[in-house]
Design an enzyme around this catalytic site. Structure first.
Site, PDB file in Angstrom:
ATOM      1  N   GLU A  71       0.769  -1.254   0.068  1.00 16.05           N
ATOM      2  CA  GLU A  71       0.017   0.053   0.218  1.00 16.05           C
ATOM      3  C   GLU A  71       0.752   1.167  -0.084  1.00 16.05           C
ATOM      4  OE1 GLU A  71      -2.754   0.615   3.138  1.00 16.05           O
ATOM      5  OE2 GLU A  71      -3.618   2.370   2.132  1.00 16.05           O
ATOM      6  N   ASP A  90      -0.536  -5.174   2.821  1.00 15.47           N
ATOM      7  CA  ASP A  90      -1.029  -4.000   3.556  1.00 15.47           C
ATOM      8  C   ASP A  90      -0.505  -4.172   5.068  1.00 15.47           C
ATOM      9  OD1 ASP A  90      -2.140  -1.710   4.696  1.00 15.47           O
ATOM     10  OD2 ASP A  90      -4.141  -2.122   4.033  1.00 15.47           O
ATOM     11  N   ILE A  92      -0.672  -1.821   7.571  1.00 15.95           N
ATOM     12  CA  ILE A  92      -1.642  -1.766   8.708  1.00 15.95           C
ATOM     13  C   ILE A  92      -3.065  -1.624   7.939  1.00 15.95           C
ATOM     14  CG2 ILE A  92      -2.721  -0.704  10.554  1.00 15.95           C
ATOM     15  CD1 ILE A  92       0.090   0.415  11.193  1.00 15.95           C
ATOM     16  N   ASP A  93      -3.790  -2.496   8.007  1.00 16.86           N
ATOM     17  CA  ASP A  93      -5.299  -2.335   7.243  1.00 16.86           C
ATOM     18  C   ASP A  93      -5.999  -2.113   8.529  1.00 16.86           C
ATOM     19  OD1 ASP A  93      -7.029  -2.289   5.295  1.00 16.86           O
ATOM     20  OD2 ASP A  93      -7.984  -4.114   5.997  1.00 16.86           O
ATOM     21  N   THR A  95      -5.989   1.588   9.271  1.00 23.45           N
ATOM     22  CA  THR A  95      -5.090   2.574   9.760  1.00 23.45           C
ATOM     23  C   THR A  95      -6.005   3.613  10.884  1.00 23.45           C
ATOM     24  OG1 THR A  95      -3.538   2.328   8.057  1.00 23.45           O
ATOM     25  CG2 THR A  95      -3.490   4.499   9.367  1.00 23.45           C
ATOM     26  N   ASP A 235      -6.016  -4.836   0.463  1.00 24.23           N
ATOM     27  CA  ASP A 235      -6.657  -4.861   1.612  1.00 24.23           C
ATOM     28  C   ASP A 235      -7.448  -6.294   1.495  1.00 24.23           C
ATOM     29  OD1 ASP A 235      -6.595  -2.185   2.268  1.00 24.23           O
ATOM     30  OD2 ASP A 235      -7.962  -1.709   0.850  1.00 24.23           O
TER      31      ASP A 235
HETATM   32  C1  LIP Z   1      -8.853   0.496   4.680  1.00 23.75           C
HETATM   33  C2  LIP Z   1      -9.679  -0.239   4.161  1.00 23.75           C
HETATM   34  C3  LIP Z   1     -11.144  -0.201   4.366  1.00 23.75           C
HETATM   35  C4  LIP Z   1     -11.793   0.999   4.051  1.00 23.75           C
HETATM   36  C5  LIP Z   1     -10.871   2.364   4.239  1.00 23.75           C
HETATM   37  C6  LIP Z   1      -9.431   1.933   4.174  1.00 23.75           C
HETATM   38  P1  LIP Z   1      -6.321   1.144   5.183  1.00 23.75           P
HETATM   39  O1  LIP Z   1      -7.607   0.447   4.689  1.00 23.75           O
HETATM   40  O2  LIP Z   1      -9.264  -1.714   4.772  1.00 23.75           O
HETATM   41  O3  LIP Z   1     -12.003  -1.433   4.025  1.00 23.75           O
HETATM   42  O4  LIP Z   1     -12.898   1.258   3.891  1.00 23.75           O
HETATM   43  O5  LIP Z   1     -11.255   3.288   3.783  1.00 23.75           O
HETATM   44  O6  LIP Z   1      -8.982   2.137   2.658  1.00 23.75           O
HETATM   45  O7  LIP Z   1      -6.039   2.633   4.737  1.00 23.75           O
HETATM   46  O8  LIP Z   1      -6.742   1.193   6.649  1.00 23.75           O
HETATM   47  O9  LIP Z   1      -5.104   0.248   4.935  1.00 23.75           O
END
Ligand code: LIP
Length: 297
Positions: A71, A90, A92-93, A95, A235
């Site tokens: 990412e 990713d 940190i998914d 964030t 993601d």
């Molecule tokens: C997140 C996604 C989530 C989405 C957020 C964001 P991040 O990823 O996993 O589903 O709704 O907008 O994109 O940015 O925390 O890696």
């Protein structure tokens, strides 16, 4: 794929996920400062970047001939998913949850071959929950470093009846304008509304804030369905493998496409069930109606 040692790659991903988890927990929440990317709801922290650096260094030193998509180092227009063995990461998914110390964030480590999700490792360090899968070998949850439980959690999942019996994961995402936002608002309202008001009267909607953890929840059977447009390959790549290995299915978040691409950015996941998966997909697509999510891959 025949000459790839998937177990060895999986074991490395698990080790890397635990190291990432330690880095993430060291940063929670006292030293945390965040910046924004494309808007005020699209956050990044130094931890996201440091974890991705560690992950890419470890993975690429062991497998220098594989491709890597992450990412934080993705370059729009030039980073493309190919058929080559590819780590899709990713750091940190979730964030936004991480920044708020809301305990739904994870490191998501996917591995695809021929653009097929082949290994998935998702680790939520706050809850010490590790989700893992290798294509053809089943999906598992390991909690608190303890027993490894096969997914889905119910060994005999119930049939899926209709949306009115479903708990649904859905996300606002960080794009809050135009046709995509209008369609999400309409679909959320239709899913929630009573039958008298023309809705599907679902059990409820959940916005967990992490596509990876949403997919893990569908894999366990804790959520019946997950719908999101706008998130990215990193993601979903790991969660997709875990979902499939737990008997769930992934189709497009737009009606009509039963075989979506990993980087298609529109996803609908349905949990394992002896009957009713196809019917739930069709009912959900009916709720979307003539609308279409428009996200460019
Ligand atoms: C997140 C996604 C989530 C989405 C957020 C964001 P991040 O990823 O996993 O589903 O709704 O907008 O994109 O940015 O925390 O890696």
């Amino acid at each position: 794929m025949a000459d790839l040692n998937l177990q060895e790659i999986h074991d490395l991903l698990v080790s890397v996920a635990h190291e990432a988890g330690r880095m993430i927990m060291r940063a929670t929440p006292s030293q945390l400062s965040s910046g924004t990317k494309k808007n005020s709801a699209d956050l990044v922290t130094e931890t996201d970047q440091a974890v991705e650096k560690m992950v890419s260094t470890r993975l690429m030193s062991s497998y220098p001939n594989f491709s890597f998509i992450g990412e934080e180092t993705y370059v729009p227009g030039s980073t493309k998913l190919t058929s080559a063995p590819t780590f899709i990461v990713d750091p940190i998914d979730g964030t936004t949850n991480f920044v708020h110390a809301f305990p739904a964030f994870c490191v998501s480590l996917g591995f695809a071959v021929d653009k097929i999700p082949t290994i998935g490792v998702i680790y939520n360090p706050f809850l010490d929950e590790l989700y893992t899968a290798i294509k053809g070998k089943g999906a598992f949850l390991t909690r608190n470093g303890g027993e490894k439980v096969k997914l889905p959690l119910k060994s005999e999942p119930e049939p899926l009846k209709d949306l009115s019996t479903c708990l649904i994961g859905a996300e606002w995402g960080s794009d809050r304008t135009g046709v995509n936002f209008e369609l999400k608002t309409k679909v959320f309202a239709k899913l929630a509304a009573s039958k008298e008001n023309g809705g599907a009267m679902v059990h409820s909607l959940r916005c967990m804030g992490s596509a990876a953890l949403n997919l893990a929840a569908v894999a366990t059977g804790q959520q019946d369905v997950f719908w999101e447009g706008g998130c990215w390959a990193w993601d979903v790549a790991a969660g997709w493998c875990i979902l499939n290995e737990a008997g769930g299915i992934m189709v497009s978040g737009n009606p009509g496409d039963w075989k979506p691409e990993i980087d298609g950015r529109k996803y609908l996941a349905v949990r394992a069930a002896p009957t009713g998966q196809k019917e739930i997909v069709e009912e959900f697509w009916g709720v979307i109606g003539d609308g279409r999510l428009e996200y460019e891959s």
